[in-house]
Design a protein around this motif. Structure first.
Motif, mmCIF file in Angstrom:
data_model
loop_
_atom_site.group_PDB
_atom_site.id
_atom_site.type_symbol
_atom_site.label_atom_id
_atom_site.label_comp_id
_atom_site.label_asym_id
_atom_site.label_seq_id
_atom_site.Cartn_x
_atom_site.Cartn_y
_atom_site.Cartn_z
ATOM 1 N N PRO A 135 114.100 65.134 98.517
ATOM 2 C CA PRO A 135 115.319 64.325 98.658
ATOM 3 C C PRO A 135 116.164 64.738 99.862
ATOM 4 O O PRO A 135 116.733 63.889 100.545
ATOM 5 C CB PRO A 135 116.059 64.583 97.336
ATOM 6 N N VAL A 136 116.205 66.050 100.136
ATOM 7 C CA VAL A 136 116.952 66.523 101.301
ATOM 8 C C VAL A 136 116.269 66.065 102.587
ATOM 9 O O VAL A 136 116.925 65.606 103.529
ATOM 10 C CB VAL A 136 117.089 68.063 101.272
ATOM 11 N N TYR A 137 114.928 66.194 102.638
ATOM 12 C CA TYR A 137 114.191 65.731 103.818
ATOM 13 C C TYR A 137 114.457 64.253 104.076
ATOM 14 O O TYR A 137 114.631 63.824 105.224
ATOM 15 C CB TYR A 137 112.677 65.920 103.619
ATOM 16 N N LYS A 173 110.938 65.183 109.577
ATOM 17 C CA LYS A 173 109.504 64.941 109.752
ATOM 18 C C LYS A 173 108.705 65.456 108.563
ATOM 19 O O LYS A 173 107.540 65.091 108.393
ATOM 20 C CB LYS A 173 109.004 65.613 111.028
ATOM 21 N N HIS A 174 109.314 66.312 107.757
ATOM 22 C CA HIS A 174 108.617 66.881 106.601
ATOM 23 C C HIS A 174 108.632 65.952 105.384
ATOM 24 O O HIS A 174 107.967 66.232 104.393
ATOM 25 C CB HIS A 174 109.256 68.224 106.198
ATOM 26 N N TYR A 175 109.382 64.852 105.474
ATOM 27 C CA TYR A 175 109.455 63.946 104.328
ATOM 28 C C TYR A 175 108.157 63.183 104.161
ATOM 29 O O TYR A 175 107.563 62.681 105.121
ATOM 30 C CB TYR A 175 110.608 62.941 104.499
ATOM 31 N N ILE A 176 107.680 63.112 102.916
ATOM 32 C CA ILE A 176 106.476 62.367 102.561
ATOM 33 C C ILE A 176 106.862 61.346 101.495
ATOM 34 O O ILE A 176 107.491 61.719 100.490
ATOM 35 C CB ILE A 176 105.379 63.309 102.018
ATOM 36 N N PRO A 177 106.512 60.086 101.651
ATOM 37 C CA PRO A 177 106.858 59.078 100.645
ATOM 38 C C PRO A 177 106.321 59.457 99.267
ATOM 39 O O PRO A 177 105.281 60.124 99.142
ATOM 40 C CB PRO A 177 106.191 57.807 101.181
ATOM 41 N N GLU A 216 104.763 57.967 96.734
ATOM 42 C CA GLU A 216 103.418 57.628 96.264
ATOM 43 C C GLU A 216 102.384 58.605 96.830
ATOM 44 O O GLU A 216 101.515 59.113 96.098
ATOM 45 C CB GLU A 216 103.050 56.199 96.672
ATOM 46 N N GLU A 217 102.473 58.877 98.113
ATOM 47 C CA GLU A 217 101.532 59.813 98.733
ATOM 48 C C GLU A 217 101.767 61.223 98.220
ATOM 49 O O GLU A 217 100.818 61.959 97.923
ATOM 50 C CB GLU A 217 101.688 59.780 100.250
ATOM 51 N N ARG A 218 103.021 61.614 98.107
ATOM 52 C CA ARG A 218 103.357 62.967 97.648
ATOM 53 C C ARG A 218 102.865 63.207 96.225
ATOM 54 O O ARG A 218 102.305 64.257 95.903
ATOM 55 C CB ARG A 218 104.874 63.161 97.731
ATOM 56 N N SER A 219 103.033 62.212 95.364
ATOM 57 C CA SER A 219 102.584 62.332 93.978
ATOM 58 C C SER A 219 101.072 62.427 93.901
ATOM 59 O O SER A 219 100.519 63.248 93.155
ATOM 60 C CB SER A 219 103.069 61.123 93.170
ATOM 61 N N ALA A 220 100.377 61.610 94.689
ATOM 62 C CA ALA A 220 98.920 61.641 94.689
ATOM 63 C C ALA A 220 98.403 62.983 95.187
ATOM 64 O O ALA A 220 97.444 63.540 94.640
ATOM 65 C CB ALA A 220 98.366 60.510 95.550
ATOM 66 N N ARG A 221 99.033 63.522 96.209
ATOM 67 C CA ARG A 221 98.625 64.824 96.743
ATOM 68 C C ARG A 221 98.906 65.930 95.739
ATOM 69 O O ARG A 221 98.085 66.841 95.553
ATOM 70 C CB ARG A 221 99.365 65.084 98.065
ATOM 71 N N TRP A 222 100.061 65.880 95.091
ATOM 72 C CA TRP A 222 100.436 66.907 94.116
ATOM 73 C C TRP A 222 99.426 66.970 92.974
ATOM 74 O O TRP A 222 99.089 68.060 92.491
ATOM 75 C CB TRP A 222 101.833 66.610 93.572
ATOM 76 N N LYS A 223 98.914 65.841 92.544
ATOM 77 C CA LYS A 223 97.948 65.813 91.444
ATOM 78 C C LYS A 223 96.633 66.482 91.813
ATOM 79 O O LYS A 223 95.883 66.916 90.938
ATOM 80 C CB LYS A 223 97.701 64.368 90.997
ATOM 81 N N THR A 224 96.336 66.582 93.112
ATOM 82 C CA THR A 224 95.107 67.265 93.525
ATOM 83 C C THR A 224 95.250 68.781 93.423
ATOM 84 O O THR A 224 94.244 69.496 93.358
ATOM 85 C CB THR A 224 94.728 66.931 94.984
ATOM 86 N N GLU A 225 96.473 69.272 93.428
ATOM 87 C CA GLU A 225 96.736 70.718 93.442
ATOM 88 C C GLU A 225 96.639 71.271 92.024
ATOM 89 O O GLU A 225 97.616 71.731 91.430
ATOM 90 C CB GLU A 225 98.117 70.984 94.037
ATOM 91 N N VAL A 226 95.445 71.269 91.487
ATOM 92 C CA VAL A 226 95.232 71.594 90.081
ATOM 93 C C VAL A 226 95.788 72.969 89.721
ATOM 94 O O VAL A 226 96.364 73.165 88.646
ATOM 95 C CB VAL A 226 93.729 71.518 89.738
ATOM 96 N N GLN A 227 95.614 73.951 90.610
ATOM 97 C CA GLN A 227 96.058 75.324 90.339
ATOM 98 C C GLN A 227 97.261 75.709 91.208
ATOM 99 O O GLN A 227 97.452 76.886 91.527
ATOM 100 C CB GLN A 227 94.898 76.294 90.612
ATOM 101 N N ASN A 228 98.090 74.725 91.537
ATOM 102 C CA ASN A 228 99.261 75.014 92.365
ATOM 103 C C ASN A 228 100.387 74.043 92.052
ATOM 104 O O ASN A 228 100.996 73.460 92.948
ATOM 105 C CB ASN A 228 98.904 74.932 93.857
#
Length: 296
Positions: free
Chosen positions: A194-196, A202-206, A208-220
């Motif tokens: 939200p701050v970005y 430049k570090h802000y990620i929309p 939908e993309e951020r959520s999809a990427r986060w789900k790949t981080e199974v152990q993080n």
């Protein structure tokens, strides 16, 4: 059917391996349990937009290239297996002329991209690799182990493929002690996007993309997630590997091999301090690089 992939892979497949060979396409091994984490990884890294952006921006820096080449040397004339190869970032960065470069992933679309880079691709579960023991000169898993459901099993399966004297190399997996954020430190991490967005950073990620990427981080995903030094030793030493570990921040090159940890971003350092973590210790380094050589 005798296409190029068949001829290249067949000598190294286990006798009981089940492979669906589709002429002109990528060989596929059945995955009986396609977990939520696997689904997330298949979707994100095979996404036509996000997968391409990941290929172009991740693990493509000069320090990354220098670090890896100093740690492993050349891939020329070697049999290399890249577990979790994604769209092919690592080879696109390192280059060279391997005797055989096998790319393992669970994303069909990512493997199609990797094939264009120069990989011989196969779609299979990294927890149950369809290969014989001890055939590879080098097995790598870059930013892969923490995307999997069982990190110890992934390391053991990767190790099984390494020939005597060969090398298992992993990197870019988050170190548990660096990311075990709590209280105010965790809050600072969670409000960053939200701050970005507010700052048009430049570090802000929309979302939908951020959520999809986060789900790949199974152990993080939560405090207490991540890999530890003990996990490497327990998984690999009983299998006859000499294990050397190098905690480091992501922007370091060959300095990692000199025992330097580097300096995390100010954002992570702030979150660590607020969590009671000393950001200037090896335990606070973002990742652990593992160089494990099979001694027998």
């Amino acid at each position: 059917m005798q296409d190029a992939a068949y001829l290249q892979l067949q000598p190294y497949l286990a006798s009981d391996a089940i492979v669906d060979w589709q002429e002109g396409d990528i060989p596929v091994c059945p995955i009986p349990v396609f977990t939520k984490g696997m689904q997330a990884n298949s979707y994100f890294f095979g996404h036509p937009k996000w997968g391409k952006e990941y290929f172009e921006s991740s693990h493509r820096s000069e320090p990354f290239k220098q670090r890896w080449q100093a740690a492993m040397g050349s891939w020329d004339d070697k049999i290399v297996v890249d577990i979790g190869c994604g769209p092919g970032n690592v080879y696109a960065t390192l280059g060279g002329s391997p005797k055989l470069l096998i790319g393992v992933d669970i994303s069909l679309n990512a493997l199609k991209m990797a094939r264009e880079v120069g990989y011989t691709p196969i779609l299979t579960d990294a927890h149950h690799l369809p290969f014989v023991d001890g055939f590879a000169d080098i097995v790598v898993a870059n930013a892969t182990v923490h995307h999997c459901d069982d990190m110890g099993r992934i390391l053991q399966e990767a190790a099984r493929l390494v020939r005597p004297g060969g090398l298992l190399f992993t990197d870019q997996d988050p170190q548990l002690t660096a990311w075990n954020l709590k209280g105010a430190g965790l809050f600072v991490r969670d409000i960053r996007y939200p701050v970005y967005r507010l700052l048009r950073s430049k570090h802000y990620i929309p979302y939908e993309e951020r959520s999809a990427r986060w789900k790949t981080e199974v152990q993080n995903q939560r405090p207490g997630d991540g890999i530890t030094s003990d996990m490497y030793y327990k998984a690999l030493e009983p299998l006859g590997f000499d294990v050397k570990l190098y905690p480091h921040s992501h922007d370091l090159g060959t300095e990692v091999l000199e025992g330097k940890n580097g300096r995390n971003s100010w954002r992570l350092r702030l979150s660590q301090r607020l969590s009671g973590i000393n950001p200037d210790t090896p335990e606070a380094a973002q990742s652990i690089m593992c160089i494990a050589r099979r001694t027998n």
